[in-house]
Design a protein around this motif. Sequence first.
Motif, PDB file in Angstrom:
ATOM      1  N   GLY A  35       0.790  -1.216   0.000  1.00 19.24           N
ATOM      2  CA  GLY A  35       0.000   0.000   0.000  1.00 19.24           C
ATOM      3  C   GLY A  35       0.828   1.274   0.000  1.00 19.24           C
ATOM      4  O   GLY A  35       2.048   1.248   0.195  1.00 19.24           O
ATOM      5  N   GLU A  36       0.147   2.364  -0.198  1.00 22.40           N
ATOM      6  CA  GLU A  36       0.794   3.676  -0.225  1.00 22.40           C
ATOM      7  C   GLU A  36       1.469   3.986   1.106  1.00 22.40           C
ATOM      8  O   GLU A  36       2.541   4.584   1.137  1.00 22.40           O
ATOM      9  CB  GLU A  36      -0.232   4.759  -0.569  1.00 22.40           C
ATOM     10  CG  GLU A  36       0.340   6.156  -0.639  1.00 22.40           C
ATOM     11  CD  GLU A  36       1.448   6.308  -1.685  1.00 22.40           C
ATOM     12  OE1 GLU A  36       2.377   7.115  -1.430  1.00 22.40           O
ATOM     13  OE2 GLU A  36       1.402   5.653  -2.727  1.00 22.40           O
ATOM     14  N   HIS A  37       0.873   3.556   2.199  1.00 21.87           N
ATOM     15  CA  HIS A  37       1.475   3.830   3.510  1.00 21.87           C
ATOM     16  C   HIS A  37       2.815   3.115   3.658  1.00 21.87           C
ATOM     17  O   HIS A  37       3.781   3.691   4.174  1.00 21.87           O
ATOM     18  CB  HIS A  37       0.528   3.428   4.635  1.00 21.87           C
ATOM     19  CG  HIS A  37       1.108   3.659   5.994  1.00 21.87           C
ATOM     20  ND1 HIS A  37       1.341   4.922   6.497  1.00 21.87           N
ATOM     21  CD2 HIS A  37       1.548   2.792   6.939  1.00 21.87           C
ATOM     22  CE1 HIS A  37       1.887   4.835   7.697  1.00 21.87           C
ATOM     23  NE2 HIS A  37       2.026   3.551   7.988  1.00 21.87           N
ATOM     24  N   GLU A  38       2.882   1.866   3.213  1.00 26.43           N
ATOM     25  CA  GLU A  38       4.137   1.129   3.290  1.00 26.43           C
ATOM     26  C   GLU A  38       5.219   1.794   2.446  1.00 26.43           C
ATOM     27  O   GLU A  38       6.358   1.938   2.877  1.00 26.43           O
ATOM     28  CB  GLU A  38       3.955  -0.330   2.843  1.00 26.43           C
ATOM     29  CG  GLU A  38       3.235  -1.198   3.842  1.00 26.43           C
ATOM     30  CD  GLU A  38       1.715  -1.084   3.772  1.00 26.43           C
ATOM     31  OE1 GLU A  38       1.043  -1.689   4.609  1.00 26.43           O
ATOM     32  OE2 GLU A  38       1.188  -0.377   2.893  1.00 26.43           O
ATOM     33  N   VAL A  39       4.850   2.210   1.243  1.00 23.81           N
ATOM     34  CA  VAL A  39       5.822   2.870   0.361  1.00 23.81           C
ATOM     35  C   VAL A  39       6.276   4.197   0.972  1.00 23.81           C
ATOM     36  O   VAL A  39       7.465   4.513   0.984  1.00 23.81           O
ATOM     37  CB  VAL A  39       5.239   3.063  -1.055  1.00 23.81           C
ATOM     38  CG1 VAL A  39       6.182   3.868  -1.921  1.00 23.81           C
ATOM     39  CG2 VAL A  39       4.947   1.708  -1.700  1.00 23.81           C
ATOM     40  N   ALA A  40       5.337   4.970   1.507  1.00 19.58           N
ATOM     41  CA  ALA A  40       5.691   6.241   2.140  1.00 19.58           C
ATOM     42  C   ALA A  40       6.612   6.016   3.339  1.00 19.58           C
ATOM     43  O   ALA A  40       7.538   6.804   3.580  1.00 19.58           O
ATOM     44  CB  ALA A  40       4.422   6.990   2.571  1.00 19.58           C
ATOM     45  N   PHE A  60      13.241   7.048  -6.412  1.00 19.24           N
ATOM     46  CA  PHE A  60      14.053   5.838  -6.431  1.00 19.24           C
ATOM     47  C   PHE A  60      13.433   4.765  -5.543  1.00 19.24           C
ATOM     48  O   PHE A  60      13.249   3.612  -5.972  1.00 19.24           O
ATOM     49  CB  PHE A  60      15.480   6.151  -5.964  1.00 19.24           C
ATOM     50  CG  PHE A  60      16.338   4.929  -5.792  1.00 19.24           C
ATOM     51  CD1 PHE A  60      16.917   4.318  -6.894  1.00 19.24           C
ATOM     52  CD2 PHE A  60      16.571   4.392  -4.537  1.00 19.24           C
ATOM     53  CE1 PHE A  60      17.715   3.177  -6.741  1.00 19.24           C
ATOM     54  CE2 PHE A  60      17.363   3.268  -4.375  1.00 19.24           C
ATOM     55  CZ  PHE A  60      17.929   2.661  -5.477  1.00 19.24           C
ATOM     56  N   VAL A  61      13.111   5.122  -4.311  1.00 16.13           N
ATOM     57  CA  VAL A  61      12.575   4.145  -3.363  1.00 16.13           C
ATOM     58  C   VAL A  61      11.217   3.633  -3.833  1.00 16.13           C
ATOM     59  O   VAL A  61      10.939   2.436  -3.780  1.00 16.13           O
ATOM     60  CB  VAL A  61      12.493   4.734  -1.937  1.00 16.13           C
ATOM     61  CG1 VAL A  61      11.730   3.814  -0.996  1.00 16.13           C
ATOM     62  CG2 VAL A  61      13.891   4.998  -1.407  1.00 16.13           C
ATOM     63  N   ARG A  62      10.380   4.531  -4.317  1.00 11.89           N
ATOM     64  CA  ARG A  62       9.061   4.101  -4.807  1.00 11.89           C
ATOM     65  C   ARG A  62       9.210   3.103  -5.952  1.00 11.89           C
ATOM     66  O   ARG A  62       8.597   2.039  -5.942  1.00 11.89           O
ATOM     67  CB  ARG A  62       8.237   5.292  -5.263  1.00 11.89           C
ATOM     68  CG  ARG A  62       7.660   6.086  -4.127  1.00 11.89           C
ATOM     69  CD  ARG A  62       6.781   7.249  -4.611  1.00 11.89           C
ATOM     70  NE  ARG A  62       6.267   7.968  -3.476  1.00 11.89           N
ATOM     71  CZ  ARG A  62       5.234   7.560  -2.750  1.00 11.89           C
ATOM     72  NH1 ARG A  62       4.613   6.455  -3.058  1.00 11.89           N
ATOM     73  NH2 ARG A  62       4.827   8.264  -1.711  1.00 11.89           N
ATOM     74  N   ASP A  63      10.002   3.435  -6.936  1.00  9.73           N
ATOM     75  CA  ASP A  63      10.155   2.553  -8.097  1.00  9.73           C
ATOM     76  C   ASP A  63      10.798   1.228  -7.714  1.00  9.73           C
ATOM     77  O   ASP A  63      10.341   0.162  -8.122  1.00  9.73           O
ATOM     78  CB  ASP A  63      10.982   3.234  -9.193  1.00  9.73           C
ATOM     79  CG  ASP A  63      10.222   4.348  -9.884  1.00  9.73           C
ATOM     80  OD1 ASP A  63       8.983   4.396  -9.781  1.00  9.73           O
ATOM     81  OD2 ASP A  63      10.875   5.184 -10.533  1.00  9.73           O
TER      82      ASP A  63
END
Length: 173
Positions: A35-40, A60-63
């Motif tokens: 989810g978005e929270h984990e990525v954030a 970078f981290v998101r991709d």
Amino acid sequence: MELSRRDVLAALSAAGVGAAAGCSVLPRRDSRPVGEHEVATLVAVAEVVYPSDVETVEGFVRDYSVERVRGDDDYAEGVSVAVADLDDYATDWYDGEYVDLTRTQREDLLDVMGVDTADPDPNGLAMERVRYYLVNELLFAFYTTPTGAGLAGLENPPGHPGGTQSYQRGPRR
């Protein structure tokens, strides 16, 4: 120092994901196994553990992270559990989630948890899971890129072409 698309592909290749199979495009952001929270939260951790002069950390981290967990449900679940562990500590210490803390509070929280000295263990205690799924994974991704490796003085990391001149010259000063 800016992390590029090439860095994302290099990190994914080093992890044996996507790019290793000849993938030449970056992951699509329309399908997220976490989810978005984990990525954030991964971005927030990276902002603490990456050197301060590194730019484009979020992209970078998101991709990297989204593609890293794609197709590996167990790993995605481990990331989610580690993020929940980190948020539990943040709530106990600062009455908020990790992503809502200041950089100094984030750094202090990782210290309080003992993440820097914890043995990485996917099935261990909270600090060991955070070390395994969040900190170590982010550091691995960063230092397997040409940009990250260059910062550490490794101008020609494994798998990064450089020719004979790259190993014959000394480090840049």
